[in-house]
Design an enzyme around this catalytic site. Structure first.
Site, short mmCIF file in Angstrom:
data_model
loop_
_atom_site.label_atom_id
_atom_site.label_comp_id
_atom_site.label_asym_id
_atom_site.label_seq_id
_atom_site.Cartn_x
_atom_site.Cartn_y
_atom_site.Cartn_z
CB CYS A 5 -4.79 46.47 27.03
SG CYS A 5 -3.25 46.88 27.87
CG HIS A 49 -0.84 45.80 33.39
ND1 HIS A 49 -2.11 46.20 33.03
CD2 HIS A 49 -0.95 45.31 34.64
CE1 HIS A 49 -2.94 45.97 34.03
NE2 HIS A 49 -2.27 45.43 35.02
#
Length: 702
Positions: A264, A168
């Site tokens: 996150c 990511h």
């Protein structure tokens, strides 16, 4: 606390590592401590709550990764683009996040189910609100970027992720307040790193090392000048502190087992909005058609791999498989690239594979008129060995005089096209630019027999070498002595110097006054300048040691650039050439002579194609030499050896013993032969010179 900044978090009631969908989860299934995870999450929650407002979404059983709310979606103002998860294990989170957003009054945009995009995990707003950084390569598709740009009315900059550990964007990239950026360059391809450097000034870029990257230092929460993260090295703490940031470390090791940390676990839902900023995405898409024995010849796999490895993405729109062995197949593929330049490069390579535009899509090629003799327009199409046709007035016209590394000149009046070398171009010639309306024609048998390796000049590694420290030590001592006595050292160098990574070392020798003249051919200059301008040598990435797709065209582009400037010296003066061997020669007034040959492309304006004049120039520069250093250039070394008088010391370095032997056989008792890799030799030579001391003062460049 009076902050209006808001975050969304999800308590870790059901958090665990239940499956493996990223490298961090490997070996950690059901090995996360629930109690420790709850404790670490609450520590993060309370830290953030001291500086911002925190909203909570209710956790749900069966979706343990819902705790990573960064992947819920992407929020700007009252709009949210809902995530479409790549892995089925996380797709169950989507309805719960959608419900929360709708209950809060957001306008929810939903992408097609087969188009993955993982929210603020792969899309990060510039903290000044100027643009959106969007990642792709592992979890999110490039094709989503134009949609996001339109829905959120913001410019989107696409970054390709290359390291599966940083799957990511938020695992390796963190925009900070005041325009600063914390990021790990090793996670991105070269195009993305260039884009980052173009948008973020050098003094604002904080590039971290791998030791910080694997501790998820970039997976941080930034609130004004506070950075909340799992862990940072002392060096990184000092860097960030020096520019006014306060770091708060809070252990998040239990969540790292699932591949996440501070960022996150949070979704910022109050992003800066600038009224003057509007939609924009450089992403470009085109459709290609392929025909032939696509499966058994591996062509379709080559094409799709080429697209992905070149920084693009694809969607197979149709595929018609041949029913019998002798039957051909056909496919239509939508190609998406992060920019026009990347698309042009991809299309050039796909054309080499035989890709065609859809019927009647392109009626005419694009061309530009030559204004300077011997200089092609920018972005001119570089030909290959394959028969080529170009689209002229909606008709395919066969290119005459087909050859590699030429430009295509078209005449619309006579409906003809022909290959022309750069040096033969004349003002008024119409030269094909870009890749629209071009196709290569090959028989089906040729495609089947085509080697699966990508066309390139260099594919093999460097031969092994033996230890040469002792002879290098003596040569270094002689070089230092000659320099200190204001003597003269002449270097004869071949392009292998660049290929083996010796360019930076030879540049240093010139810069520090060890070289008083440089002799070579067109190739050493072309490849040195190619490395300086494009980071490749004969299309090989000099940092990674691998062929770059389409890199075999790079040397032609470089030649064209220098020809436009008029000379290497002009390129330096104009700021076009800012590093490399020949840059140092110009800056430090070290004369050089380039002798041309029948195989030279271009050539460069400085290359003397009259062999007699080149020999005279060589002889002039050799006069008064105390030592000649010959570096992996058999013909030039032997030629120089033949015109060098006795008494001049010569050092011949080559991986081929025959070259060294040929020089020694000419009776030069002062010659020293070193059979080794020239890149290794130069590296050792510079290291040895660094150990020596001298009162010599280097002249300042002019």
């Amino acid at each position: 606390m009076s902050s209006t900044i808001r975050f969304l978090m999800c308590p870790p009631d059901y958090y665990d590592v239940d499956y493996v969908i990223n490298p961090w989860m490997e070996g950690n299934v059901h090995k996360s401590s629930r109690d420790r995870a709850v404790e670490q999450w609450h520590q993060l929650f309370h830290i953030i709550k001291e500086h911002a407002i925190v909203d909570l979404v209710k956790p749900q059983p069966g979706v343990p990764d819902m705790v990573f709310t960064a992947n819920a979606g992407l929020v700007l103002g009252n709009n949210v683009v809902l995530s479409r998860f790549y892995h089925k294990e996380r797709q169950g989170e989507e309805p719960f996040f959608k419900q929360w957003f709708e209950e809060q009054g957001y306008r929810v945009y939903e992408l097609p189910k087969d188009l993955p995009f993982e929210g603020a995990g792969d899309a990060l707003f510039d903290r000044e609100g100027r643009w959106l950084w969007a990642g792709y390569g592992f979890r999110s598709e490039l094709e989503t970027h134009p949609m996001i740009a339109r829905w959120l009315d913001i410019e989107v900059l696409s970054l390709r992720l290359m390291d599966e550990r940083f799957y990511h964007l938020d695992t390796c990239f963190c925009p900070l307040s005041d325009g600063y950026l914390l990021y790990y360059p090793g996670a991105f391809d070269s195009y993305s790193n260039r884009l980052i450097e173009l948008r973020v000034p050098n003094e604002k870029r904080i590039a971290i090392k791998e030791e910080d990257a694997v501790n998820f230092a970039c997976n941080a929460v930034n609130i004004d000048h506070i950075i909340i993260l799992n862990k940072a090295s002392d060096e990184l703490k000092q860097q960030l502190g020096a520019v006014g940031f306060q770091l708060i470390e809070t252990p998040l090791t239990e969540f790292m087992k699932a591949g996440g940390a501070a960022k996150c676990l949070t979704l910022r839902v109050t992003e800066p909005i600038r009224e003057e900023v509007h939609a924009g995405a450089a992403v470009e898409s085109r459709v290609i058609r392929m025909e032939g024995h696509l499966l058994d010849a591996g062509l379709i796999n080559q094409a799709l791999d080429l697209i992905v490895e070149g920084g693009g993405s694809f969607q197979v729109l149709s595929f018609n498989l041949g029913e019998q062995r002798q039957s051909t197949s056909s496919a239509e593929v939508k190609v998406t690239a992060p920019s026009h330049d990347v698309m042009e490069t991809l299309m050039s390579q796909l054309i080499d594979l035989g890709a065609l535009p859809p019927p009647q899509e392109v009626c005419d090629i694009n061309y530009e008129v030559v204004t300077q003799a011997g200089v092609a327009p920018d972005d001119f199409y570089v030909t290959t060995i394959y028969p080529t046709e170009v689209r002229v007035k909606c008709t395919w016209v066969r290119v005459q005089n087909q050859r590699m590394d030429a430009a295509i000149v078209v005449d619309e009046e006579t409906m003809t096209a022909q290959c022309k070398l750069l040096r033969d171009l004349k003002p008024g010639d119409r030269v094909v630019v870009g890749v629209e309306g071009i196709r290569t024609i090959r028989k089906t048998e040729s495609r089947e027999q085509r080697n699966t390796q990508e066309f390139s000049f260099m594919g093999a590694g460097v031969s092994s070498e033996r230890r040469v420290e002792l002879v290098v030590e003596q040569i270094a001592w002689e070089l230092r002595q000659i320099r200190d006595q204001r003597g003269k050292v002449v270097v004869t160098a071949g392009p292998v110097v660049i290929h083996t990574g010796g360019g930076e070392h030879l540049s240093k020798l010139i810069r520090e006054g060890y070289v008083q003249a440089l002799l070579g051919g067109n190739a050493i200059a072309v490849h040195d300048i190619e490395q300086a301008l494009l980071g490749t040598s004969l299309g090989v990435d000099m940092k990674r040691g691998v062929s770059v797709r389409g890199g075999h065209r790079h040397h032609l582009k470089v030649i064209n650039t220098i020809r436009r400037c008029g000379s290497i010296a002009n390129a330096v003066e104009q700021g076009v050439l800012t590093s490399g061997i020949f840059y140092e020669c110009v800056r430090h007034r070290v004369p050089f002579a380039l002798a041309g040959s029948i195989r030279d492309d271009g050539p460069l304006p400085d290359t003397q194609m009259d062999l007699i004049k080149a020999q005279e120039e060589y002889a002039r520069l050799i006069q008064g030499a105390d030592l000649i250093l010959m570096l992996s250039s058999m013909l030039h070394s032997i030629g120089v050896g033949n015109m060098t008088p006795a008494g001049v010391k010569m050092v011949c370095v080559d991986i081929n013993p025959a070259v060294v032997t040929k020089l020694s056989d000419r009776g030069s008792i002062e010659s020293v032969g070193v059979v080794t890799d020239v890149g290794l030799f130069l590296s050792l030579l510079v290291q040895q010179l660094n150990k020596l001391t001298s009162p010599y003062q280097i002249a300042q460049p002019v």
